[in-house]
Design an enzyme around this catalytic site. Structure first.
Site, short mmCIF file in Angstrom:
data_model
loop_
_atom_site.label_atom_id
_atom_site.label_comp_id
_atom_site.label_asym_id
_atom_site.label_seq_id
_atom_site.Cartn_x
_atom_site.Cartn_y
_atom_site.Cartn_z
N THR A 189 117.18 -63.62 67.88
CA THR A 189 116.37 -64.65 68.54
C THR A 189 116.48 -64.54 70.05
O THR A 189 115.49 -64.72 70.78
CB THR A 189 116.81 -66.05 68.07
OG1 THR A 189 116.70 -66.13 66.65
CG2 THR A 189 115.93 -67.13 68.70
N HIS A 241 114.15 -61.92 71.09
CA HIS A 241 112.76 -62.40 71.09
C HIS A 241 112.49 -63.20 72.37
O HIS A 241 111.42 -63.07 72.99
CB HIS A 241 112.50 -63.27 69.86
CG HIS A 241 112.32 -62.50 68.59
ND1 HIS A 241 111.36 -61.52 68.44
CD2 HIS A 241 112.96 -62.57 67.40
CE1 HIS A 241 111.42 -61.01 67.22
NE2 HIS A 241 112.39 -61.63 66.58
#
Length: 344
Positions: free
Chosen positions: A43, A46
């Protein structure tokens, strides 16, 4: 407290700046944690690449962390200054329907440390004291920083109702895929089939306990059928975040099988689903992405008692001052399943 601390601020996608910030003071019901280790999560990548939580920038990311309880605000009991701790990153209101069911991600007031608010790539961090979990002093920080990602895997297995003797396919042999394999082995799932286009990571997953490894996507369906007596897998865990791989997962499960949706896709990705086949075969799909509540406690217990092999997760570590290099080079180091930032 007074004074300043260093914090790694993601000022825009792809660019960190080390900045001086005031050391925060814990308010009522809060704890100040002196951060020691932080893992880089998918994450985080990202966010770094501008694919997720762009509206939160500039921000201090980081949510896979451990540290030392440094100070306590008013009204806090049950925690001891100087103790090691890990922290549940998911902050719910604590009283709504979803919070009462430990489904914090659905809380209308949900916040996540390092995603919707500043996180742990800093020397100090204030957190709700109710989310602090004391950890044994003898467990190294690099292992404790794996608690949060392992908690995500614990929750996924819980949601999928994995039990002994079930055949499971894990699509993706990155850090989370490897943890899926290890937890499945601990539960007693068999056979465990792992697939990834990286032969190096497939090899690591086999060392971690997978029974079958596939690095050629064209051979996956045949390998699954061969390993399951021609039926297909009881469970497929998609741990990459690809619409095409989710579609493939639907072809890998047996009649009555289950898809554990774990890998994050883009917001517009959709899964073509044959509704009649799903009904007649009694197939199912359920999502899960973050560990919270009891999942964190269970993950810590597994780490403390040596149920998880951690060698490939703890050999890559960078000081906070080199966080830009750590993020820039992480894709070039597939054998390093986890990269951690050493703080302080």
């Amino acid at each position: 407290m007074t004074g300043t601390m260093e914090a790694a601020v993601l000022v825009r996608p792809g660019r960190f700046e080390i900045r001086q910030r005031p050391i925060p003071a814990p308010g009522r019901g809060e704890a100040l944690i002196r951060i020691t280790r932080v893992g880089i999560c998918g994450t985080d990548l990202h966010i770094f690449n501008g694919h997720y939580a762009a509206e939160s920038l500039p921000m201090v990311p980081g949510h896979e962390f451990t540290g030392i309880i440094h100070a306590l605000g008013e009204g806090v009991s049950g925690l001891e200054i100087g103790s090691k701790a890990v922290v549940d990153m998911n902050i719910g209101c604590g009283t709504c329907y979803w919070c009462r069911r430990n489904e914090i991600l659905n809380c209308p007031e949900m916040q996540q440390m390092g995603i919707t608010m500043d996180g742990a790539f800093a020397e100090y961090m204030v957190v709700p004291a109710r989310l602090v979990i004391p950890a044994p002093a003898e467990i190294p920080d690099e292992f404790l920083a794996l608690t949060e990602p392992l908690a995500c895997v614990v929750r996924a297995a819980r949601k999928a109702n994995v039990t002994f003797g079930q055949s499971v396919v894990v699509i993706g042999a990155g850090p989370i895929g490897n943890l899926h394999v290890q937890l499945l082995r601990t539960i007693g799932a068999a056979p465990i089939i792992v697939a990834d286009t990286s032969a190096e990571r497939v090899s690591l997953a086999l060392e971690a306990g997978a029974d079958v490894g596939v690095s050629d996507p064209a051979q996956l369906e045949e390998a699954v059928l061969k390993a399951t007596g021609g039926r297909g897998a009881d469970i497929v865990i998609e741990s990459v975040g690809s619409a095409a791989l989710y579609a493939q997962a639907s072809r890998l499960i047996r009649k009555g099988g289950h898809i554990a949706a774990f890998g994050l896709t883009g917001p517009d990705a959709e899964l073509p689903l044959n509704i009649l086949q799903t009904i007649l075969q009694e197939n199912s799909i359920k999502g899960s992405v973050a560990g919270m509540g009891q999942d964190m406690h269970d993950a810590l217990t597994l780490l403390v008692h040596g149920r998880i092999r951690t060698d490939a997760f703890v050999r890559a570590a960078y000081p906070l001052a080199q966080i830009q290099t750590a993020f820039d080079t992480i894709r070039d180091r597939p054998a390093d399943l986890k990269t951690q930032i050493v703080v302080g």
